[in-house]
Structure formats: structure tokens, C-alpha cells
Scaffold this motif. Sequence first.
Motif, PDB file in Angstrom:
ATOM      1  N   LEU A 198       0.818  -1.205   0.000  1.00 50.07           N
ATOM      2  CA  LEU A 198       0.000   0.000   0.000  1.00 50.07           C
ATOM      3  C   LEU A 198       0.858   1.264   0.000  1.00 50.07           C
ATOM      4  N   ASP A 199       0.260   2.376  -0.441  1.00 51.65           N
ATOM      5  CA  ASP A 199       0.970   3.645  -0.397  1.00 51.65           C
ATOM      6  C   ASP A 199       1.145   4.089   1.051  1.00 51.65           C
ATOM      7  N   ALA A 200       2.055   5.035   1.270  1.00 51.23           N
ATOM      8  CA  ALA A 200       2.451   5.419   2.624  1.00 51.23           C
ATOM      9  C   ALA A 200       1.284   5.956   3.455  1.00 51.23           C
ATOM     10  N   VAL A 201       0.418   6.754   2.838  1.00 53.70           N
ATOM     11  CA  VAL A 201      -0.696   7.347   3.589  1.00 53.70           C
ATOM     12  C   VAL A 201      -1.705   6.279   3.997  1.00 53.70           C
ATOM     13  N   THR A 202      -2.082   5.414   3.050  1.00 58.35           N
ATOM     14  CA  THR A 202      -3.037   4.343   3.361  1.00 58.35           C
ATOM     15  C   THR A 202      -2.453   3.390   4.388  1.00 58.35           C
ATOM     16  N   ARG A 203      -1.167   3.102   4.246  1.00 55.48           N
ATOM     17  CA  ARG A 203      -0.496   2.213   5.194  1.00 55.48           C
ATOM     18  C   ARG A 203      -0.551   2.781   6.609  1.00 55.48           C
ATOM     19  N   ALA A 204      -0.252   4.074   6.744  1.00 51.09           N
ATOM     20  CA  ALA A 204      -0.277   4.712   8.067  1.00 51.09           C
ATOM     21  C   ALA A 204      -1.681   4.672   8.665  1.00 51.09           C
ATOM     22  N   ARG A 205      -2.689   4.914   7.841  1.00 52.34           N
ATOM     23  CA  ARG A 205      -4.069   4.893   8.331  1.00 52.34           C
ATOM     24  C   ARG A 205      -4.465   3.507   8.822  1.00 52.34           C
ATOM     25  N   LEU A 206      -4.067   2.470   8.090  1.00 52.47           N
ATOM     26  CA  LEU A 206      -4.432   1.114   8.488  1.00 52.47           C
ATOM     27  C   LEU A 206      -3.621   0.641   9.693  1.00 52.47           C
ATOM     28  N   GLN A 207      -2.384   1.086   9.801  1.00 54.65           N
ATOM     29  CA  GLN A 207      -1.611   0.801  11.015  1.00 54.65           C
ATOM     30  C   GLN A 207      -2.327   1.374  12.237  1.00 54.65           C
ATOM     31  N   ASP A 208      -2.738   2.636  12.130  1.00 58.54           N
ATOM     32  CA  ASP A 208      -3.442   3.285  13.234  1.00 58.54           C
ATOM     33  C   ASP A 208      -4.761   2.580  13.528  1.00 58.54           C
ATOM     34  N   LEU A 209      -5.446   2.147  12.475  1.00 58.41           N
ATOM     35  CA  LEU A 209      -6.726   1.470  12.637  1.00 58.41           C
ATOM     36  C   LEU A 209      -6.569   0.174  13.417  1.00 58.41           C
ATOM     37  N   ILE A 210      -5.648  -0.689  13.009  1.00 55.60           N
ATOM     38  CA  ILE A 210      -5.520  -1.991  13.652  1.00 55.60           C
ATOM     39  C   ILE A 210      -5.025  -1.841  15.085  1.00 55.60           C
ATOM     40  N   LEU A 211      -4.136  -0.870  15.322  1.00 56.59           N
ATOM     41  CA  LEU A 211      -3.637  -0.633  16.675  1.00 56.59           C
ATOM     42  C   LEU A 211      -4.738  -0.073  17.566  1.00 56.59           C
ATOM     43  N   ASP A 212      -5.563   0.816  17.016  1.00 57.36           N
ATOM     44  CA  ASP A 212      -6.667   1.399  17.775  1.00 57.36           C
ATOM     45  C   ASP A 212      -7.706   0.339  18.134  1.00 57.36           C
ATOM     46  N   LEU A 213      -8.062  -0.513  17.165  1.00 58.88           N
ATOM     47  CA  LEU A 213      -9.048  -1.563  17.440  1.00 58.88           C
ATOM     48  C   LEU A 213      -8.519  -2.557  18.469  1.00 58.88           C
ATOM     49  N   TRP A 214      -7.242  -2.898  18.372  1.00 58.42           N
ATOM     50  CA  TRP A 214      -6.638  -3.845  19.319  1.00 58.42           C
ATOM     51  C   TRP A 214      -6.576  -3.260  20.726  1.00 58.42           C
ATOM     52  N   SER A 215      -6.146  -2.007  20.845  1.00 49.03           N
ATOM     53  CA  SER A 215      -5.931  -1.407  22.167  1.00 49.03           C
ATOM     54  C   SER A 215      -7.234  -1.164  22.914  1.00 49.03           C
ATOM     55  N   LYS A 216      -8.349  -1.001  22.178  1.00 46.02           N
ATOM     56  CA  LYS A 216      -9.626  -0.696  22.829  1.00 46.02           C
ATOM     57  C   LYS A 216     -10.399  -1.938  23.256  1.00 46.02           C
ATOM     58  N   GLU A 217      -9.948  -3.118  22.821  1.00 41.46           N
ATOM     59  CA  GLU A 217     -10.669  -4.336  23.188  1.00 41.46           C
ATOM     60  C   GLU A 217     -10.486  -4.653  24.661  1.00 41.46           C
ATOM     61  N   GLU A 218     -11.575  -5.016  25.312  1.00 40.49           N
ATOM     62  CA  GLU A 218     -11.488  -5.412  26.714  1.00 40.49           C
ATOM     63  C   GLU A 218     -10.697  -6.709  26.848  1.00 40.49           C
ATOM     64  N   MET A 219     -10.991  -7.673  25.967  1.00 43.27           N
ATOM     65  CA  MET A 219     -10.212  -8.905  25.902  1.00 43.27           C
ATOM     66  C   MET A 219      -9.382  -8.829  24.625  1.00 43.27           C
ATOM     67  N   LYS A 220      -8.143  -8.394  24.768  1.00 43.84           N
ATOM     68  CA  LYS A 220      -7.317  -8.141  23.593  1.00 43.84           C
ATOM     69  C   LYS A 220      -7.017  -9.425  22.826  1.00 43.84           C
ATOM     70  N   LYS A 221      -7.045  -9.304  21.505  1.00 39.38           N
ATOM     71  CA  LYS A 221      -6.600 -10.398  20.661  1.00 39.38           C
ATOM     72  C   LYS A 221      -5.088 -10.576  20.802  1.00 39.38           C
ATOM     73  N   THR A 222      -4.634 -11.785  20.588  1.00 38.62           N
ATOM     74  CA  THR A 222      -3.209 -12.034  20.440  1.00 38.62           C
ATOM     75  C   THR A 222      -2.894 -11.822  18.966  1.00 38.62           C
ATOM     76  N   VAL A 223      -1.992 -10.876  18.675  1.00 44.01           N
ATOM     77  CA  VAL A 223      -1.682 -10.526  17.292  1.00 44.01           C
ATOM     78  C   VAL A 223      -0.245 -10.909  16.993  1.00 44.01           C
ATOM     79  N   LEU A 224      -0.044 -11.623  15.887  1.00 47.26           N
ATOM     80  CA  LEU A 224       1.296 -11.867  15.358  1.00 47.26           C
ATOM     81  C   LEU A 224       1.347 -11.212  13.984  1.00 47.26           C
ATOM     82  N   PHE A 225       2.189 -10.208  13.859  1.00 44.98           N
ATOM     83  CA  PHE A 225       2.228  -9.332  12.689  1.00 44.98           C
ATOM     84  C   PHE A 225       3.594  -9.460  12.029  1.00 44.98           C
ATOM     85  N   VAL A 226       3.626  -9.948  10.800  1.00 45.81           N
ATOM     86  CA  VAL A 226       4.880 -10.121  10.062  1.00 45.81           C
ATOM     87  C   VAL A 226       5.226  -8.842   9.308  1.00 45.81           C
TER      88      VAL A 226
END
Length: 293
Positions: A198-226
Motif C-alpha cells: 500500500l501507499d504510505a498514507v493508506t499504510r499509516a491509516r491502516l496501522q493506526d486502525l488496527i492498533l486502535d481496534l486492538w488497544s480498545k478491546e477489553e479482551m485483547k486479541k493475540t496478534v502476530l504481525f509479520v
Amino acid sequence: MLVGDQRQGIRNENRDFLHFTGEPLAWERRHMEQIKVADVSFAYKEAPNRLILKDVNLEIESGEFVCLLGQSGCGKSTFLRLLAGLETPTSGALTIDSVPIKGASLERGVVFQDYGLFPWMSAGENILLALKQKYPQKDKKELKTIILDMFEKVGLDQTVYKKLPKELSGGMKQRCAIARSLSVDSPILLMDEPFGALDAVTRARLQDLILDLWSKEEMKKTVLFVTHDVDEALLLANRIVVLGQSPSNIIYECRIPDEKRATRDTQFENLEVLKLRNTLIKNINRDVEKHIE
């Protein structure tokens, strides 16, 4: 239109993602205790003497966001496919809560770099196919509501539901892939360089999205990110594991306390983050030099 064998020949990853083995289809999300990798080695059957991974040992606790970092070709994606149950170790054991990983499972959602969407199905139908396996008792209307709610969370318009993948941008297709995995609500999320194309702007937005969704979960998912991007790993992870050159093993790992994690505003200003960045780069480069010699 693709038919018959043409459809079957497209994306083994899709087929592996959608066909599950070894467990009932109806299950409730549960708290996962631990992923354990014990002395795992792997070689493809066509080249049994060429190990991709060698004697890898790793324990991942519930709720960790782990970035698997390393140069291209070092076996990161292979390792993720082993955890997904899409490949079988040549030797060693992979377990979750002491139960061996055998085949793909709804307990492990996977987001591929190439999106993993069937091209002849709409974006909504791609997600619907996965949800029907988790919620066989729900009708299509109920499942569509789940999908549209998730579209809103990942920043997609409801009209995307009826669009084919070819009508979507790369960022929109990746949001669909993320929405599919999050809709199934797997306690473990495996992400294979999902933003690499992805382009740099879209990549940054999706990074923020996945981190935001993960951090707000009461029962956090276990994430393995390559990833092979050091800065991406520092931004996302609370633990970084570095794989060396093939045959790969872990050459460095670190945990990052929440209060010391980088943010997009501080990642190039925080001295501790910069020091860790240099340490990661040095370990990767040292390993590359050793293999060149």
C-alpha cells in the motif's frame, strides 16, 4: 467470469482460510492462554534438505501484539503459515493451550498481504462466507448486519458490500480483509505483511486502525504481525521477535512496556525508541553480514 477449475486454481490461501478442520463450526470466543513453539524446524517436501526454519522456540502470551521482524526471504511468512495451520512442521511442536495446531481454525484469523478475496464474489459475500461457518444458526440478514457494522469500524462505506474486489482500491481491499478477520472475532490474529503493497498514507491509516481496534478491546486479541519494516514494528508491537537469515532462528527479541511504546509523533524523537531501533537494525545487518561471509 471464472468457472470450475479456474476458480479452484485461484488462491490456495483463500481455500485454506475458508475450510476448517478438527473442530465444531459453532464456537464461542474464549480466552487463549499461550501459543508455544517448541524446537520447530521446517522444510518443503520438494527440498527436504533445505531448512527454512531451524529449531525455533517461542512462547506468546494472550493479548500480546508481537511483530515478527526480519529481511525478506528469512521465513517469516512460512512461520505464520505454520501457526495458521496451513503448513505442518518438519519437526517440533506448535500448540495453543497445550493443544497441537492441526489445520486451519476459526480461532486463528489470517490477513494476507494479497487480501485473500475471491474475485468473483462481492466484498460482502467474501466476508459472509466466513461468517456462515462461525454462525450457522444466524440468517443472512443478521450476518449482513455484523458485516456492515464492521465496515463502519474499518472506515468503509456500506456500498462496498456489493462491490467486486476489482472495483476497490488496494486500501479498501485490505480493509475488507481486516473486516473479515475481525468479524469472525478470532482470539488470535495472524497478519502477513498486510500493508506492504500500500501507499504510505493508506499504510499509516491502516496501522493506526488496527492498533486502535486492538488497544480498545477489553479482551485483547493475540496478534502476530509479520513485517520487514523496523519502524512499523516499533509503532505497533509490545514485543518484537527478529528472525535471522535462512535457515531461520530467533536472533533477537525484546518486550516494550506500554509506557515506553512509540507513537507516530514520538517514534523519531524518543531517545529510547531510537536506541532500540538502532539495536534492531544492527542485529539484522550483523546477521546478513555473517551469512554473506
